[in-house]
Design a protein around this motif. Structure first.
Motif, mmCIF file in Angstrom:
data_model
loop_
_atom_site.group_PDB
_atom_site.id
_atom_site.type_symbol
_atom_site.label_atom_id
_atom_site.label_comp_id
_atom_site.label_asym_id
_atom_site.label_seq_id
_atom_site.Cartn_x
_atom_site.Cartn_y
_atom_site.Cartn_z
ATOM 1 N N UNK A 256 47.518 -12.636 3.356
ATOM 2 C CA UNK A 256 45.979 -12.275 3.591
ATOM 3 C C UNK A 256 45.521 -11.203 2.393
ATOM 4 N N UNK A 257 46.500 -10.571 1.788
ATOM 5 C CA UNK A 257 46.057 -9.604 0.660
ATOM 6 C C UNK A 257 45.758 -10.539 -0.515
ATOM 7 N N UNK A 258 46.273 -11.737 -0.757
ATOM 8 C CA UNK A 258 45.808 -12.485 -1.852
ATOM 9 C C UNK A 258 44.795 -13.400 -1.596
ATOM 10 N N UNK A 259 44.134 -13.321 -0.334
ATOM 11 C CA UNK A 259 43.129 -14.482 -0.090
ATOM 12 C C UNK A 259 41.619 -13.824 -0.199
ATOM 13 N N UNK A 260 41.052 -14.488 -1.036
ATOM 14 C CA UNK A 260 39.359 -14.040 -1.003
ATOM 15 C C UNK A 260 38.763 -14.613 0.162
ATOM 16 N N UNK A 261 39.256 -15.537 0.708
ATOM 17 C CA UNK A 261 38.607 -16.206 1.771
ATOM 18 C C UNK A 261 38.220 -15.508 3.021
ATOM 19 N N UNK A 262 37.528 -15.871 3.952
ATOM 20 C CA UNK A 262 37.146 -14.964 5.178
ATOM 21 C C UNK A 262 38.320 -15.161 5.929
ATOM 22 N N UNK A 263 38.876 -14.065 6.755
ATOM 23 C CA UNK A 263 40.002 -14.020 7.416
ATOM 24 C C UNK A 263 39.981 -15.348 8.553
ATOM 25 N N UNK A 264 38.759 -15.627 9.163
ATOM 26 C CA UNK A 264 38.828 -16.696 10.230
ATOM 27 C C UNK A 264 39.322 -17.922 9.480
ATOM 28 N N UNK A 265 39.136 -18.110 8.363
ATOM 29 C CA UNK A 265 39.649 -19.536 7.558
ATOM 30 C C UNK A 265 40.958 -18.983 7.409
ATOM 31 N N UNK A 266 41.360 -18.034 7.008
ATOM 32 C CA UNK A 266 43.029 -17.759 6.561
ATOM 33 C C UNK A 266 43.951 -17.887 8.081
ATOM 34 N N UNK A 267 43.230 -17.500 8.907
ATOM 35 C CA UNK A 267 44.119 -17.355 10.252
ATOM 36 C C UNK A 267 44.303 -18.785 10.758
ATOM 37 N N UNK A 268 43.189 -19.833 10.465
ATOM 38 C CA UNK A 268 43.721 -21.081 10.691
ATOM 39 C C UNK A 268 44.468 -21.869 9.913
ATOM 40 N N UNK A 269 44.824 -21.349 8.907
ATOM 41 C CA UNK A 269 45.476 -21.877 7.695
ATOM 42 C C UNK A 269 47.009 -21.970 8.033
ATOM 43 N N UNK A 270 47.429 -23.239 8.404
ATOM 44 C CA UNK A 270 48.921 -23.549 8.984
ATOM 45 C C UNK A 270 49.909 -22.990 7.943
ATOM 46 N N UNK A 271 49.553 -22.873 6.579
ATOM 47 C CA UNK A 271 50.745 -22.238 5.676
ATOM 48 C C UNK A 271 50.637 -20.683 5.665
ATOM 49 N N UNK A 272 49.558 -20.231 6.419
ATOM 50 C CA UNK A 272 49.600 -18.805 6.476
ATOM 51 C C UNK A 272 50.287 -18.268 7.803
ATOM 52 N N UNK A 273 49.494 -18.821 9.066
ATOM 53 C CA UNK A 273 49.999 -18.475 10.216
ATOM 54 C C UNK A 273 50.258 -19.857 10.844
ATOM 55 N N UNK B 111 50.683 -22.392 13.946
ATOM 56 C CA UNK B 111 50.477 -22.287 15.652
ATOM 57 C C UNK B 111 48.954 -22.108 16.110
ATOM 58 N N UNK B 112 48.281 -21.266 15.373
ATOM 59 C CA UNK B 112 47.146 -20.826 15.582
ATOM 60 C C UNK B 112 45.764 -21.798 15.443
ATOM 61 N N UNK B 113 45.459 -22.213 16.710
ATOM 62 C CA UNK B 113 44.311 -23.144 16.623
ATOM 63 C C UNK B 113 42.858 -22.395 16.716
ATOM 64 N N UNK B 114 41.941 -23.285 16.863
ATOM 65 C CA UNK B 114 40.430 -22.570 16.781
ATOM 66 C C UNK B 114 40.126 -21.668 17.977
ATOM 67 N N UNK B 115 40.619 -21.951 19.049
ATOM 68 C CA UNK B 115 40.205 -21.091 20.374
ATOM 69 C C UNK B 115 41.210 -19.711 19.847
ATOM 70 N N UNK B 116 42.207 -19.789 19.799
ATOM 71 C CA UNK B 116 42.934 -18.560 19.458
ATOM 72 C C UNK B 116 42.443 -17.882 18.302
ATOM 73 N N UNK C 252 48.250 -9.714 13.523
ATOM 74 C CA UNK C 252 49.483 -10.205 13.684
ATOM 75 C C UNK C 252 50.024 -9.913 15.071
ATOM 76 N N UNK C 253 49.906 -8.603 15.504
ATOM 77 C CA UNK C 253 50.202 -8.226 16.823
ATOM 78 C C UNK C 253 49.440 -8.991 17.943
ATOM 79 N N UNK C 254 48.232 -9.007 17.578
ATOM 80 C CA UNK C 254 47.445 -9.608 18.692
ATOM 81 C C UNK C 254 47.663 -10.889 18.884
ATOM 82 N N UNK C 255 47.843 -11.809 17.577
ATOM 83 C CA UNK C 255 48.588 -13.230 17.692
ATOM 84 C C UNK C 255 49.805 -13.505 18.588
ATOM 85 N N UNK C 256 50.516 -12.525 18.330
ATOM 86 C CA UNK C 256 51.979 -12.298 19.083
ATOM 87 C C UNK C 256 51.591 -12.300 20.566
#
Length: 330
Positions: free
Chosen positions: A152-169, A171-176, A204-208
């Motif tokens: 996240x610290x290295x990404x200039x992209x929107x966090x919504x895009x980063x959260x869906x990036x499977x190389x970052x997190x 298991x998280x899909x669109x609804x989550x 992260x805690x919310x995702x868990x």
């Protein structure tokens, strides 16, 4: 879409039913014939199952061996199912792999797999290489939240895009994505590198938390009656919801709770304590049939929350539901 919690539910059930069993394998629709033959040739004993995000890995080897020689990679995509039956129904045209217990142990079981991706290979070339490309999985015991923080610290992209990036997190899909960002009170368009460490760890805690609730309940909403924000005009807090496309998928945000902030750099704040990741400590996991019946009772679409874990009970419940829907003859 089968999200990470659904894959972990399947793995937990199959570890109880199939791990340690010698299995005969074939491909009813012929699309996984080489893989089925490889399972049989290596000895056919299912040694272990691993899950990383939406990716499942079934390791096979010889009886008495601890070293698997074949791994089967499964990714369901938008649909699919992995069912284990005591009373086998007819294999449909979508069944790519059929497994059948071939030892003297009880009970006798048959498994049917249909999925978008079913591949096989050597553990070191298929499993190791693929897992190296995946990010931290909130439902794995060995998840490293620091890798999520760094990404996240290295990404200039929107966090919504980063959260869906499977190389970052993983298991998280669109609804989550929508539900996690809503609960964490972070706007999907907020650049990831403008978030504080505290905000990222809260995310992260919310995702868990949410994915563990999904794993336990068999519903992406957990114990809630429905979504916070996803596919709504008004959020759980009463705010107006806007939606737009992000990465080709619809994302939702509450105008009251999630404010897009103009920041040049994150301001440090006290980080929260980390929530324990994984599923081993999650008690009271709801069975597949109870989860599906609850969704039917509340008229929640099983298509929206696709359930890939199937067995004799879910099949019987589905057949009974179809009978109830049939119009009565006069």
């Amino acid at each position: 879409m089968v999200e990470g919690d659904g894959c972990h539910r399947i793995a937990a059930q199959h570890r109880k039913q199939l791990v340690g069993r010698k299995l005969a394998a074939r491909s009813p629709n012929g699309r996984f014939r080489a893989g089925a033959q490889a399972i049989v040739k290596c000895g056919g004993v299912l040694l272990k199952i691993e899950v990383h995000g939406k990716n499942m890995f079934y390791f096979f080897g010889a009886e008495g061996s601890q070293a698997p020689s074949v791994v089967v990679h499964v990714h369901f995509g938008l649909a699919g199912a992995f069912a284990v039956y005591k009373e086998e129904p007819e294999a449909g045209s979508s069944i790519r792999l059929r497994l059948e217990t071939a030892d003297s142990k009880a009970p006798h079981l048959v498994a049917h797999l249909s999925a978008m991706v079913v591949k096989h290979g050597k553990p070191e070339s298929l499993y190791t290489a693929l897992v190296a490309k995946l990010g931290a999985d909130p439902l794995r015991e060995d998840a490293d939240p620091e890798s999520f923080v760094s990404a996240c610290a290295a990404a200039k992209k929107p966090v919504g895009t980063v959260l869906m990036d499977q190389s970052v997190c993983a298991g998280v899909g669109n609804i989550y994505r929508t539900e996690i960002l809503y609960e964490a009170a972070i706007h999907p368009n907020q650049p990831a590198n403008t978030l504080t460490r505290a905000e990222v760890l809260k995310l992260w805690n919310t995702a868990v938390k949410q994915m563990q609730a999904g794993y336990k309940s068999g519903s992406i909403w957990g114990t809630k009656a429905g979504s916070f924000c996803y596919d709504k005009k008004q959020s759980a807090c009463g705010g107006k919801v806007k939606h737009w496309k992000m990465g080709g998928r619809s994302v939702y945000a509450c105008q009251k709770r999630q404010r897009l902030e103009a920041r040049k750099a994150p301001k440090e704040s006290k980080a929260p304590s980390l929530r324990r990741s994984g599923t081993l400590h999650v008690d009271g996991v709801v069975s597949a049939v109870k989860a599906e019946n609850k969704k039917r009772a509340h008229r929640r679409g099983l298509g929206v929350q696709h359930v890939a874990l199937k067995d004799d009970e879910t099949r019987a419940a589905a057949l009974a539901a179809r009978v109830r829907k049939r119009p009565s003859k006069r």
